[in-house]
Design an enzyme around this catalytic site. Structure first.
Site, PDB file in Angstrom:
ATOM      1  N   ASP A 193       0.868  -1.182   0.000  1.00 55.06           N
ATOM      2  CA  ASP A 193       0.000   0.000   0.000  1.00 55.06           C
ATOM      3  C   ASP A 193       0.907   1.234   0.000  1.00 55.06           C
ATOM      4  O   ASP A 193       2.117   1.128   0.213  1.00 55.06           O
ATOM      5  CB  ASP A 193      -0.889  -0.046   1.246  1.00 55.06           C
ATOM      6  CG  ASP A 193      -1.767   1.172   1.381  1.00 55.06           C
ATOM      7  OD1 ASP A 193      -2.326   1.608   0.365  1.00 55.06           O
ATOM      8  OD2 ASP A 193      -1.876   1.702   2.499  1.00 55.06           O
ATOM      9  N   ASP A 251      -1.282  -0.877   6.131  1.00 59.77           N
ATOM     10  CA  ASP A 251      -1.491  -0.359   7.493  1.00 59.77           C
ATOM     11  C   ASP A 251      -2.943  -0.113   7.841  1.00 59.77           C
ATOM     12  O   ASP A 251      -3.261   0.210   8.984  1.00 59.77           O
ATOM     13  CB  ASP A 251      -0.718   0.954   7.665  1.00 59.77           C
ATOM     14  CG  ASP A 251      -1.372   2.108   6.925  1.00 59.77           C
ATOM     15  OD1 ASP A 251      -1.498   3.191   7.493  1.00 59.77           O
ATOM     16  OD2 ASP A 251      -1.788   1.910   5.773  1.00 59.77           O
ATOM     17  N   ASP A 279      -6.544  -2.758   3.646  1.00 60.67           N
ATOM     18  CA  ASP A 279      -5.465  -3.654   3.211  1.00 60.67           C
ATOM     19  C   ASP A 279      -5.625  -5.074   3.763  1.00 60.67           C
ATOM     20  O   ASP A 279      -4.828  -5.951   3.434  1.00 60.67           O
ATOM     21  CB  ASP A 279      -4.104  -3.104   3.667  1.00 60.67           C
ATOM     22  CG  ASP A 279      -3.822  -1.717   3.127  1.00 60.67           C
ATOM     23  OD1 ASP A 279      -4.087  -1.498   1.922  1.00 60.67           O
ATOM     24  OD2 ASP A 279      -3.363  -0.856   3.891  1.00 60.67           O
TER      25      ASP A 279
END
Length: 948
Positions: free
Chosen positions: A381, A752, A756
């Site tokens: 990400d 995080d 995700d």
């Protein structure tokens, strides 16, 4: 399906729905032994060893005492069962503590204290400040006059910022004493695990309100395991209890992940099993032939002339029992033990502690450490993972005027400060949208200072920037917002909030100016969600250029807009919005459709640009891991240019001319197909060149490619080392991970945030960062770290060492068993191929459990190279990725070594006693001693302790 919860009705729900007893136990006292044995014997290897142990009970065929197999088998099963029992006992104690906690509920109109496990659906539960919520509640009253309360949801999503919850509009104004007597019905869905949605309706019975339907959302609930904060008291109706709460439904045992080494060990075990069967058949036939020919000529052999029908099976079965040691019974326990130690090494690593936050690294999954050393693709990400997720307002463009371009900080731009002081209408309207188009809650301290509680870092940056430009969001009282600007106070009434969704990519609020009575729609969102909906006459070219310019600088952009609404237009739309909000089926889709009717003909005010700085050490980490042969894919929800700039800053891709970016775009199947073919052709041509080539794709084109051109996109994934995927959804992230896994690559996903989680769970290895978006990703992951830069040490040091050590230990376990087995086979050739054991039962048990298993535990400290050398020369990881230390070739080497060592030990032992009379016991002890010394020599030879 849906359920009806009758409020304050103590009888109706008792039999329909479960009570609030929580049970996370896997076993009970009565079913522990049978259930645990069933689970253990569901594994093929355990079934195999049980069969061998049972055959040894047949005295006619067993060459050794059954205790030699039953002892280790019972010991290993007892260790596994004890671990399961201990874990389950701890779960029982945790459940007991939660179930027996005292809570206040209303029964027959009287408030009384009961245990949490006795709460039933429909009960009214009272909470005081700092109380833990015992079940899922729909709020009906709070101590706040506006019906607000604050909850801490860290146990649910890991986010430490307080969230606001509000009582339904139908319950507004109900007196404190009347809450004991309230009656009504809540129509809600059956229990599910989605903590972000609660589509329900509330209908209160007279005299409270005359059957008017009130829609409920997640904002009207407080969920189990949250804590009530900054609120004197609150009460709510229990809608989901026990294991049917949203938290209880989301609990679950994740599917075990099979590492590449585990898969290889299983294959090698299968190969050894086949080899064992061949050896047993050959020796069994040879034994029967010898018995029927040579044996009858020997005076000391007294075989009966005619035996039972199964006599031909006796010798083969003896050899099966002798050769069963080829598959070491202790290998699984040994590997589980050392893998647990590898995980502890990660937990104890002082160099992987984020000293800024005090967060250490943690291994949640203790079984896959060696897979870290074989990672080939990392899917990452961007926001909060590569960047700090600390948003700083940098630049803006208002009505075509750019602010902050010269100084790099719009808040210090004198042009903007003068426009604010002069009350420029466009600037004031722009700042108004920044200040109130959000879900931020202003908190006033005792000293009068105002701070903001925001669920989004972007919103926090915008509201604080507006406050620095004198547009201060000062107070929120029920639906009335108070704004202070240049000494004057402006009040707005919030009529509706159109919340942000990943599909709409914008949020809006409908407000009414309390001074003028005008109704205005204020919106902010991505450029593609705002600019196409501008009114026909407005020129948006300047705003498009601003978005492009800011994106080139790697800044996050948002477009702000507004439009005035007529009273009758709003009233008509409000009825449709209320109807969509109260539906229980496809509520989110219906609301989005209704919102679209209002969100058009925008007057675009301008563009904001927010900086999200890179974390320390990110470019160096990515560069090092790329040298180690690891490929990177960035999967982000940001726009394309912003993602490309961050990728360049992070060393994902090299700038021209060394690097080349290929774009896959298009809105239709034909456009995407042509673009994909063009990129594929370029990839095939440049694959032989040293040029750094990457492709860029957005979410729309990716959806079409995965659906209609999956084969071509898969080929592209194989050819490409680097990819940047923009505007992707959480489900698309998971699909991309699954695509690379289908190509037999070992994948690692790192993120995080809650968006995700699906990607992290789909990957072979999931790494979560304990960041500003909470702990959802870290809790769902196999490993959690404080910063992205620790990924380098996690892979290069811990992953590589774990791979090396596991490769040695697994092959050594087979080696030590094969040595003793080969000696038994060689002995059979001088004992009439009769299946007689050279070693006694105690010796075999001691050899397997003590003499060779305990010394090998030193291998968990094995370091062939120092940590500094590994970090400086990441190319060393190539050997792990290629599986060079554990494969059929290396195993063949260990197999040959075991055969050679067995021949040496056997020949020396036999020749030492060739011309002397001796007991077989003496012969076996010498052979056993030779084996033990050889094992110690091999362990010493293979184990190294490089200096750190």
């Amino acid at each position: 399906m849906k359920r009806y919860v009758y409020i304050n009705d103590n009888e109706s729900s008792h039999e329909l729905y479960c009570d609030n007893r929580i049970s996370n136990r896997k076993y009970t006292v009565l079913n522990f032994l049978p259930k645990n044995l069933w689970e253990q014997f569901s594994r093929f290897m355990n079934q195999y060893f049980l069969l061998i142990a049972c055959l040894q009970l047949w005295s006619l065929i067993t060459p050794v005492n059954p205790a030699s197999t039953w002892g280790p088998l019972i010991f290993i099963f007892a260790v596994s069962a004890s671990k399961e029992a201990w874990d389950d006992y701890n779960r029982y104690l945790s459940d007991k503590k939660a179930n027996e906690k005292l809570v206040w509920v209303v029964r027959q109109g009287i408030r009384k204290q009961i245990q949490a496990q006795d709460i039933h659906v429909g009960n009214i539960v009272w909470l005081r400040e700092n109380d833990e919520v015992p079940c899922d509640l729909v709020l009906i009253g709070t101590s706040d006059p506006q019906g607000l309360c604050y909850v801490e949801t860290a146990a649910l999503d890991g986010e430490t910022d307080l969230k606001t919850r509000v009582i339904p509009s139908a319950c507004m104004g109900i007196d404190f004493e009347l809450l004991h007597k309230i009656k009504g019905v809540i129509e809600c869905p059956n229990p599910d695990k989605d903590i972000t949605r609660f589509d329900a309706n509330l209908r209160l019975f007279p005299p409270f309100i005359d059957n008017d339907v009130c829609p409920l959302t997640i904002k009207n609930t407080i969920l189990q395991s949250c804590y009530l904060r900054n609120t004197e008291w609150a009460c709510g109706v229990a809608v989901y209890t026990g294991n049917e709460t949203k938290l209880g439904m989301s609990r679950g045992i994740p599917e075990p992940k099979l590492t590449a080494m585990d898969a290889m060990i299983d294959k090698l075990t299968g190969a050894i099993f086949v080899f064992q069967i061949v050896v047993v058949m050959v020796l069994g036939i040879a034994g029967n032939v010898w018995k029927d020919t040579e044996a009858r000529k020997q005076w000391y052999v007294q075989y009966p002339i005619e035996g039972p029908w199964y006599e031909l099976l006796v010798i083969p079965l003896r050899f099966e029992l002798l050769c069963s040691i080829m598959i070491p019974i202790s290998i699984k326990v040994s590997l589980d033990l050392v893998k647990s130690l590898y995980a502890k090494f990660i937990d104890w690593d002082a160099e992987m502690i984020d000293y800024e936050t005090g967060i250490p690294s943690h291994a949640t999954n203790t079984a896959i450490s060696e897979d870290l050393g074989q990672v080939e693709y990392i899917m990452t990400d961007k926001t909060g993972t590569l960047t700090e997720n600390r948003m700083i307002f940098r630049r803006c463009c208002i009505s075509g005027v750019f602010y902050g371009n010269e100084s790099g900080d719009a808040l210090k731009d004198t042009k903007l400060l003068n426009a604010v002081a002069g009350g420029s209408p466009d600037v004031v309207q722009f700042l108004t949208v920044m200040a109130i188009c959000n879900t931020v809650v202003p908190i006033k301290s005792k000293t009068g200072a105002i701070s903001y509680k925001a669920q989004s870092q972007d919103e926090d940056a915008l509201v604080n920037a507006a406050a620095q430009l004198h547009m201060v969001y000062a107070n929120k009282n029920a639906n009335i917002l108070e704004i202070r600007f240049n000494g004057s106070v402006i009040k707005y009434e919030v009529l509706e909030i159109l919340e942000f969704t990943s599909d709409r990519k914008r949020m809006s609020v409908v407000v009414k100016d309390c001074q003028t009575g005008k109704i205005v729609l204020l919106s902010k969102g991505a450029d593609e969600a705002i600019l196409p909906y501008a009114f026909v006459g407005q020129q948006t070219r300047t705003f498009i250029e601003a978005v492009e310019q800011y994106a080139q600088l790697g800044l996050r952009t948002l477009c702000l807009a507004f439009c005035e609404l007529r009273e009758d237009e709003y009233q008509e739309w409000s009825l449709m919005f209320k109807e969509a909000s109260s539906t229980l089926v496809d509520r989110e889709w219906r609301i989005a459709e209704v919102c679209q009717r209002l969100e058009h003909d925008f007057e675009v005010l301008g563009v904001t640009a927010i900086e999200d700085r890179l974390q320390d050490g990110v470019p160096e980490t990515i560069e090092t891991l790329r040298k180690a042969g690891i490929n990177f894919w960035m999967l982000t929800g940001d726009k394309q240019n912003t993602a490309i700039q961050i990728a360049l800053s992070c060393n994902f891709i090299s700038p021209e001319p060394k690097g080349q970016l290929l774009l896959i775009d298009g809105k239709t199947e034909d456009e995407v197909c042509r673009s994909l073919e063009r990129v594929l052709l370029t990839m095939r041509i440049t694959s032989s060149e040293p040029k750094d080539v990457a492709f860029v794709v957005d979410g729309w084109a990716l959806e079409i490619a995965l659906k209609h051109y999956r084969k071509a996109f898969t080929e592209l994934a194989i050819l490409s080392r680097t990819a940047i995927c923009c505007r992707v959804t959480p489900s698309q992230k998971a699909q991309l991970v699954e695509l690379l896994k289908s190509c037999d690559y070992r994948t690692l996903a790192i993120g995080d945030g809650g968006n995700d989680v699906r990607m992290i769970q789909q990957a072979d290895i999931g790494v979560g960062i304990s960041g500003r978006e909470g702990l959802q990703a870290a809790r769902a992951a196999d490993y959690s770290i404080g910063k992205f830069r620790f990924l380098k040490r996690l892979i290069l040091v811990h992953g590589r060492y774990s791979y090396n050590r596991t490769a040695f230990l697994s092959q050594y376990s087979f080696y030590k068993s094969l040595v003793i087995c080969f000696i038994q086979i060689f002995f059979s050739f001088i004992s009439g191929v009769s299946g007689t054991s050279l070693f006694n039962s105690v010796s075999l048990m001691a050899y397997n459990v003590f003499y060779t298993s305990v010394p090998v535990l030193v291998s968990v400290l094995d370091k062939d190279l120092s940590e500094g050398t590994v970090m400086q020369h990441p190319q060393i990881l190539f050997y792990c990725q290629a599986g060079r230390l554990l494969n059929p070739s290396t195993f063949a080497g260990w197999f040959g070594r075991s055969l050679f060592h067995a021949i040496v030990v056997f020949v020396i032992t036999i020749h030492a006693y060739a011309y002397e009379k001796s007991e077989m016991e003496e012969l076996s002890m010498v052979a056993l001693s030779g084996c033990i010394w050889l094992q110690a020599f091999v362990v010493a030879l293979e184990t190294k302790y490089a200096s750190i």
